[in-house]
Enzyme design. Sequence first.
Site, PDB file in Angstrom:
ATOM      1  N   ASP A 141      45.893  38.078  41.219  1.00  0.00           N
ATOM      2  CA  ASP A 141      45.178  39.343  41.074  1.00  0.00           C
ATOM      3  C   ASP A 141      46.114  40.449  40.614  1.00  0.00           C
ATOM      4  OD1 ASP A 141      43.381  41.371  41.039  1.00  0.00           O
ATOM      5  OD2 ASP A 141      43.190  41.575  43.209  1.00  0.00           O
ATOM      6  N   ASP A 163      49.773  49.712  45.355  1.00  0.00           N
ATOM      7  CA  ASP A 163      48.994  48.556  44.920  1.00  0.00           C
ATOM      8  C   ASP A 163      48.775  48.617  43.409  1.00  0.00           C
ATOM      9  OD1 ASP A 163      47.261  46.347  44.961  1.00  0.00           O
ATOM     10  OD2 ASP A 163      45.508  47.604  45.309  1.00  0.00           O
ATOM     11  N   ASP A 220      49.236  46.406  41.054  1.00  0.00           N
ATOM     12  CA  ASP A 220      48.795  45.198  40.356  1.00  0.00           C
ATOM     13  C   ASP A 220      49.676  44.857  39.163  1.00  0.00           C
ATOM     14  OD1 ASP A 220      46.236  44.135  41.706  1.00  0.00           O
ATOM     15  OD2 ASP A 220      45.881  46.290  41.615  1.00  0.00           O
ATOM     16  N   ASP A 277      45.404  40.161  49.971  1.00  0.00           N
ATOM     17  CA  ASP A 277      45.970  40.540  48.683  1.00  0.00           C
ATOM     18  C   ASP A 277      47.364  41.117  48.954  1.00  0.00           C
ATOM     19  OD1 ASP A 277      46.704  42.338  46.471  1.00  0.00           O
ATOM     20  OD2 ASP A 277      44.699  41.944  45.696  1.00  0.00           O
ATOM     21  N   GLU A 279      37.825  40.682  51.504  1.00  0.00           N
ATOM     22  CA  GLU A 279      39.168  41.174  51.175  1.00  0.00           C
ATOM     23  C   GLU A 279      39.419  42.583  51.715  1.00  0.00           C
ATOM     24  OE1 GLU A 279      39.956  41.094  46.968  1.00  0.00           O
ATOM     25  OE2 GLU A 279      41.953  41.975  47.183  1.00  0.00           O
ATOM     26  N   TRP A 304      35.229  42.252  47.653  1.00  0.00           N
ATOM     27  CA  TRP A 304      36.054  43.438  47.866  1.00  0.00           C
ATOM     28  C   TRP A 304      35.217  44.657  47.497  1.00  0.00           C
ATOM     29  CZ3 TRP A 304      37.632  47.203  44.268  1.00  0.00           C
ATOM     30  CH2 TRP A 304      38.397  48.238  44.851  1.00  0.00           C
ATOM     31  N   LYS A 328      41.882  46.058  52.476  1.00  0.00           N
ATOM     32  CA  LYS A 328      42.792  46.898  51.697  1.00  0.00           C
ATOM     33  C   LYS A 328      43.344  48.010  52.576  1.00  0.00           C
ATOM     34  CE  LYS A 328      43.217  48.930  47.112  1.00  0.00           C
ATOM     35  NZ  LYS A 328      42.765  48.847  45.733  1.00  0.00           N
ATOM     36  N   HIS A 388      45.326  36.580  47.291  1.00  0.00           N
ATOM     37  CA  HIS A 388      45.430  37.235  45.994  1.00  0.00           C
ATOM     38  C   HIS A 388      46.905  37.497  45.762  1.00  0.00           C
ATOM     39  CE1 HIS A 388      41.166  38.909  44.979  1.00  0.00           C
ATOM     40  NE2 HIS A 388      41.229  37.604  44.997  1.00  0.00           N
ATOM     41  N   HIS A 413      47.956  44.867  49.233  1.00  0.00           N
ATOM     42  CA  HIS A 413      47.108  45.652  50.129  1.00  0.00           C
ATOM     43  C   HIS A 413      47.698  45.916  51.505  1.00  0.00           C
ATOM     44  CE1 HIS A 413      43.196  44.717  47.691  1.00  0.00           C
ATOM     45  NE2 HIS A 413      44.193  45.148  46.947  1.00  0.00           N
TER      46      HIS A 413
HETATM   47  C1  RNT Z   1      41.185  45.588  44.484  1.00  0.00           C
HETATM   48  C2  RNT Z   1      41.185  44.174  44.927  1.00  0.00           C
HETATM   49  C3  RNT Z   1      40.265  43.263  44.156  1.00  0.00           C
HETATM   50  C4  RNT Z   1      40.285  43.538  42.672  1.00  0.00           C
HETATM   51  C5  RNT Z   1      39.406  42.627  41.868  1.00  0.00           C
HETATM   52  C6  RNT Z   1      39.275  43.079  40.451  1.00  0.00           C
HETATM   53  O1  RNT Z   1      42.160  46.332  45.074  1.00  0.00           O
HETATM   54  O2  RNT Z   1      42.480  43.669  44.890  1.00  0.00           O
HETATM   55  O3  RNT Z   1      40.568  41.946  44.431  1.00  0.00           O
HETATM   56  O4  RNT Z   1      41.568  43.494  42.170  1.00  0.00           O
HETATM   57  O5  RNT Z   1      38.200  42.489  42.488  1.00  0.00           O
HETATM   58 ZN    ZN Z   2      42.659  41.527  45.249  1.00  0.00          ZN
END
Ligand code: RNT
Ligand code: ZN
Length: 423
Positions: free
Chosen positions: A330, A298, A300, A263, A230, A189, A232, A290, A266
């Site tokens: 994640d 996003d 997390d 993810d 990955e 990523w 986004k 993820h 994302h």
């Molecule tokens: C970031 C991505 C990625 C990170 C990690 C820490 O938006 O989701 O996967 O969370 O690499």
């Molecule tokens: Zn991620």
Amino acid sequence: MTVERSVEERYAQARERYAAMGVDTDRALRTLEATALSLQCWQGDDVVGFETKAGALSTGGIQVTGGFPGRARTIAELQGDLQKAFSLIPGRHRLNLHAMYGDFGGKAVDRDGILPEHYAGWIQWATQQGVCIDFNATCFAHPKADSGFTLSSKDPAVRKFWIDHVQRCRSISAYLGRTQGNPCIHDLWIPDGSKDLTVSRWEHRLLLKTALDEIYSTRFDPAEMKDAVESKLFGIGSESFVVGSHEFYLGYAIANRLMLCIDMGHFHPSESVADKVSSILHYSDELLLHVSRGVRWDSDHVVILDDDVRALMQEIVRGDLLSRVHLALDYFDASINRVGAWIIGARATLKALLIALLEPLEKIRAAEAEGNNFARLALLEEAKTLPSGAVWDFHCAQSGVPPGERWINEVMEYQRQVQTRRR
Ligand code: RNT
Ligand code: ZN
């Protein structure tokens, strides 16, 4: 009645109830038991890592909020915390390591200089724990990422630096996979993008594509490592343009036979990530997920047993795709006990998978095949209140992990004994 006895009795009842719906709970538990989650090392220390001089995280378009005491500051502390987390999650899981978590022995090792030996301690520890490792290039929190562009930078020297880093990360992944005798998944990523209107979107994407072509021209044995990219939608400071968008990487992954990493944070909040699974896997052999929870953005947040995660697991199970997806967590929450956060998210993900595995799919499919959409909807509704909790508790007990809420006290005890002493 002892707690253990009641767990068994409740399971026996649940087993019967599910059997009446055509579901074999023992079989579901065998599948659950065999499914590994990759636990993100970065939840333990707020994505700081162990480099001697890392840049600020915020340069990477990702943010950790909260200042709960007890962050792991050393490799030993992080390993201790992971061990605690693993001990309260049923099943055998994996560790997802970021390149910035290497053991650099107090020396300044820049990202383009990392070597397998910097991860030898991790693989030794993981082997002792019976855990396999996955790996990630760290293309953020570094002065050479400050412009907001890494692999797609217009500066050839910056691009070269990050190409070298990712190439090293892929070799390290192969080393890890070889050593553990199990493929290490390398996820890439990058934070590349910009805050405001960008007119050279085409150029940046061309630069990224060219950089990726160089990186992936080296092929590794898939028995040692597998590559994922990955995508986004946006990040902090990259609101208007993200180079590695979904379409970009979907195309790249399919054209180059890599895995895509989806993810859950994302995508547009109203977009169903679950629905992508049965589309992408027609064109790609495997998929990396993820599992995350975006709250408005996003963010997390810690994964919980919500509709999104349930729908994701349902799609995987309904399509019989479990053997082709890799489940990684994640999120990074620094506002609550970090070990507890790992466990909540992992247990929620496993519960969602279990619930999907316990779905009375044969009955529901039969209704659908008959065109009886009333019965289909009614069965889907009834399935929601079947006694999956009793099956989950039994699974925990069988796996030597406290069923129900008893694990919370263990985390509180760990907080008192270990984490709060880190000052
Ligand atoms: C970031 C991505 C990625 C990170 C990690 C820490 O938006 O989701 O996967 O969370 O690499
Ligand atoms: Zn991620």
